[in-house]
Design an enzyme around this catalytic site. Structure first.
Site, PDB file in Angstrom:
ATOM      1  N   TRP A   1       0.815  -1.228   0.000  1.00 55.01           N
ATOM      2  CA  TRP A   1       0.000   0.000   0.000  1.00 55.01           C
ATOM      3  C   TRP A   1       0.846   1.274   0.000  1.00 55.01           C
ATOM      4  CZ3 TRP A   1      -5.056   1.704   0.040  1.00 55.01           C
ATOM      5  CH2 TRP A   1      -5.263   3.018   0.502  1.00 55.01           C
TER       6      TRP A   1
ATOM      7  N   GLN B   1       3.494   7.771   2.404  1.00 57.37           N
ATOM      8  CA  GLN B   1       2.775   6.954   3.378  1.00 57.37           C
ATOM      9  C   GLN B   1       2.712   5.529   2.848  1.00 57.37           C
ATOM     10  OE1 GLN B   1       0.615   8.502   6.472  1.00 57.37           O
ATOM     11  NE2 GLN B   1       2.773   9.013   6.210  1.00 57.37           N
TER      12      GLN B   1
ATOM     13  N   SER C   1       1.421  11.874   7.756  1.00 57.06           N
ATOM     14  CA  SER C   1       2.022  12.771   6.764  1.00 57.06           C
ATOM     15  C   SER C   1       2.783  13.957   7.356  1.00 57.06           C
ATOM     16  CB  SER C   1       0.931  13.298   5.840  1.00 57.06           C
ATOM     17  OG  SER C   1       0.535  12.252   4.986  1.00 57.06           O
TER      18      SER C   1
ATOM     19  N   ASN D   1      -0.019   5.713   0.145  1.00 63.45           N
ATOM     20  CA  ASN D   1      -0.907   6.862  -0.044  1.00 63.45           C
ATOM     21  C   ASN D   1      -0.100   8.155  -0.114  1.00 63.45           C
ATOM     22  OD1 ASN D   1      -1.183   5.911   2.859  1.00 63.45           O
ATOM     23  ND2 ASN D   1      -2.265   7.806   3.138  1.00 63.45           N
ATOM     24  N   ASP D   2      -0.348   9.141   0.709  1.00 60.61           N
ATOM     25  CA  ASP D   2       0.163  10.501   0.491  1.00 60.61           C
ATOM     26  C   ASP D   2       1.660  10.592   0.160  1.00 60.61           C
ATOM     27  OD1 ASP D   2      -2.244  10.536   1.855  1.00 60.61           O
ATOM     28  OD2 ASP D   2      -1.540  11.786   3.488  1.00 60.61           O
TER      29      ASP D   2
ATOM     30  N   ARG E   1      -3.745  17.259  11.977  1.00 54.58           N
ATOM     31  CA  ARG E   1      -2.646  16.440  11.451  1.00 54.58           C
ATOM     32  C   ARG E   1      -2.151  16.998  10.122  1.00 54.58           C
ATOM     33  NH1 ARG E   1      -7.105  12.560  11.106  1.00 54.58           N
ATOM     34  NH2 ARG E   1      -8.042  12.598   9.034  1.00 54.58           N
ATOM     35  N   ASP E   2      -0.971  16.591   9.747  1.00 57.13           N
ATOM     36  CA  ASP E   2      -0.351  16.950   8.466  1.00 57.13           C
ATOM     37  C   ASP E   2       0.168  18.397   8.549  1.00 57.13           C
ATOM     38  OD1 ASP E   2      -1.524  14.497   7.862  1.00 57.13           O
ATOM     39  OD2 ASP E   2      -3.169  15.397   6.740  1.00 57.13           O
TER      40      ASP E   2
HETATM   41  N1  DQQ Z   1      -3.482  10.241   5.152  1.00 61.39           N
HETATM   42  C1  DQQ Z   1      -4.369  11.341   5.206  1.00 61.39           C
HETATM   43  C2  DQQ Z   1      -3.638  12.307   5.998  1.00 61.39           C
HETATM   44  C3  DQQ Z   1      -2.928  11.471   6.981  1.00 61.39           C
HETATM   45  C4  DQQ Z   1      -2.499  10.334   6.190  1.00 61.39           C
HETATM   46  C5  DQQ Z   1      -4.755  11.767   3.831  1.00 61.39           C
HETATM   47  C6  DQQ Z   1      -2.380   9.095   7.001  1.00 61.39           C
HETATM   48  O1  DQQ Z   1      -4.413  13.209   6.651  1.00 61.39           O
HETATM   49  O2  DQQ Z   1      -1.879  12.070   7.615  1.00 61.39           O
HETATM   50  O3  DQQ Z   1      -4.705  10.758   2.906  1.00 61.39           O
HETATM   51  O4  DQQ Z   1      -1.992   8.030   6.282  1.00 61.39           O
END
Ligand code: DQQ
Length: 470
Positions: free
Chosen positions: A23, A42, A87, A25-26, A146-147
């Site tokens: 997997w 991520q 993230s 993601n970001d 977050r982020d």
């Molecule tokens: N994915 C979200 C973010 C977070 C991350 C957006 C966690 O807000 O930090 O895809 O995997």
């Protein structure tokens, strides 16, 4: 790709970045450091579904050829990131590359740091004082927090944290620090403005992955509208004074339903480059069977136009991937690809004059038309659509119709640029408007057909695209 456990998978992209397996993601921590581009992301190293959030890492000399690196950050069972390293960004403070990320432990989302001392940013040491921000600001009823996005102002670092405030929708909480370790909370930098949303109302319970940057000293703010699930990716331009961002103009970064969590950075040449996450558009069952999920967009430059709108265009380095080339008249219909793989190609449609009727390009097309992804530019409504509702006969794939407005070009012409990479379709019009989508044909469909009523003269260039990830 040199490591090819997925050689027989017709949906696995070949020139868009994705990890060796599992997997993703970001995009995180994008930085151009000591001559190399770094893409962190991520990543769940243990499976093809979301979870176990680590930071994966890859480097590139040119933004298109990528080399996988060891995992950069892993959760520490005894640390504030026990439930995931979420993230964040990479900045260089006093010469030291430093990751600012969200550590998750139980319900807590906590700002954490890690530093690297090697030129390739291969190894990272977490700050002993983590978390450097131990909770949300007193008295602010946040929904999420977050982020991170950081920028320099005089001697200080300013940091925006993606958030939501109960009753107010998306927000960015603004903090200030001189050393990245001690942070003072200031106030919300910006909160969601209902009137600026196309829906005319608050749509987010929180904004994820905020990105604040300046183009020719003009402030830009990008955020991901989130209501428990990803909704859309918006940008706002406006004014920035007294540490408040006042949004004036709203736009959509990429209206494709798979596009989310983009992050941008300035490279050594000063250009602003953005990379986004292309989510899968199929059921978990299909992800587990595939053994991988998630890909990155091609890197895109971001520029501001005179009217405050943003323009997005593929970085010029994408042309390094081009191989065999063919040219066709725009009135050709089905293109004879003559050995060029229609599932890993670039297609450039240029009209010589203003199109008088819609131009349609079908890609990943089965010979009998039973599967096809359709790109349609309608000059009457000035809209671009990417329709994947008939792209797959599989019951596990989601089709959708994504739509974007296409501003008129002064000379009336039109340029549609399409990148097909197995299950990815990325489309640009006039180097400004973009739409991305996913398509999972079951039949090995890879035909390309251009439908134009014959009245608009022009041509179609087609290139094979080479693999780009080692
Ligand atoms: N994915 C979200 C973010 C977070 C991350 C957006 C966690 O807000 O930090 O895809 O995997």
């Amino acid at each position: 790709m040199t490591d090819r456990p997925f050689a027989d998978d017709p949906h696995r992209p070949r020139y868009h970045f994705l990890p060796p397996a599992n997997w993703m993601n970001d995009p995180n921590g994008l930085i151009h450091y000591k001559g190399l581009y770094h893409l962190f992301y991520q990543h769940n190293p243990f499976g093809a579904l979301w979870g176990n959030m680590h930071w994966g890492h890859a480097t590139s000399p040119d933004l298109v050829h990528w080399t996988h690196m060891p995992i950069a950050l892993a959760p520490d069972p005894d640390g504030p990131d026990a439930d995931g390293c979420y993230s964040g960004v990479t900045v260089v403070h006093d010469g030291v590359p430093t990751i600012v990320y969200t550590g998750v432990r139980g319900p807590h989302e906590l700002a954490c740091l890690a530093t690297s001392a090697d030129d390739e940013l291969a190894t990272w040491t977490k700050h002993p004082g983590n978390p450097v921000i131990p909770g949300t600001p007193e008295g602010v009823p946040t929904t999420i927090s977050r982020d991170h996005t950081l920028w320099r102002e005089g001697d200080a670092w300013l940091m925006g944290v993606g958030a939501g405030i109960e009753g107010q929708g998306g927000a960015v909480l603004l903090y200030r620090s001189s050393d990245l370790v001690e942070w003072d909370y200031l106030h919300p930098l910006v909160t969601e403005v209902a009137d600026l949303n196309p829906q005319g109302k608050i749509i987010s319970t929180g904004w994820e992955c905020p990105d604040v940057f300046f183009l020719d000293n003009q402030p830009v703010f990008v955020a991901c509208d989130w209501d428990g699930d990803p909704l859309s990716v918006s940008y706002w331009t406006g004014t920035y004074a007294d540490r408040l961002f006042i949004p004036q103009r709203h736009g959509v970064v990429d209206a494709g339903k798979c596009f989310y969590a983009p992050q941008s950075f300035a490279d050594a040449s000063g250009r602003r480059v953005m990379i986004g996450w292309l989510r899968e558009r199929r059921e978990d069952e299909a992800l587990v069977a595939a053994g991988w999920a998630g890909a990155m967009t091609l890197p895109r430059t971001v520029t501001m136009l005179d009217d405050g709108a943003l323009a997005f265009a593929p970085v010029r380095e994408v042309e390094l991937l081009r191989g065999e080339h063919r040219r066709f008249d725009l009135r050709t219909g089905s293109l004879d690809l003559d050995g060029i793989p229609g599932d890993t190609c670039e297609i450039l449609v240029r009209t010589d004059t203003a199109p008088v009727s819609p131009i349609e390009i079908e890609v990943l097309r089965a010979d009998d038309g039973s599967e096809r992804a359709v790109i349609r530019f309608d000059p009457a409504t000035r809209t671009l659509t990417l329709d994947t509702t008939n792209a797959s006969l599989s019951g596990l794939a989601f089709g959708d119709i994504a739509m974007a407005d296409v501003p008129e070009r002064a000379d009336g012409g039109c340029e549609i640029r399409i990148f097909v990479d197995r299950s990815i379709v990325e489309v640009w019009v006039d180097g400004r408007t973009c739409l991305s989508g996913r398509a999972y044909p079951t039949s090995g469909a890879s035909g390309v057909r251009v439908i134009n009523d014959g009245a608009t003269p022009g041509h179609v260039d087609l290139w094979e695209m080479h693999d780009a990830v080692h």
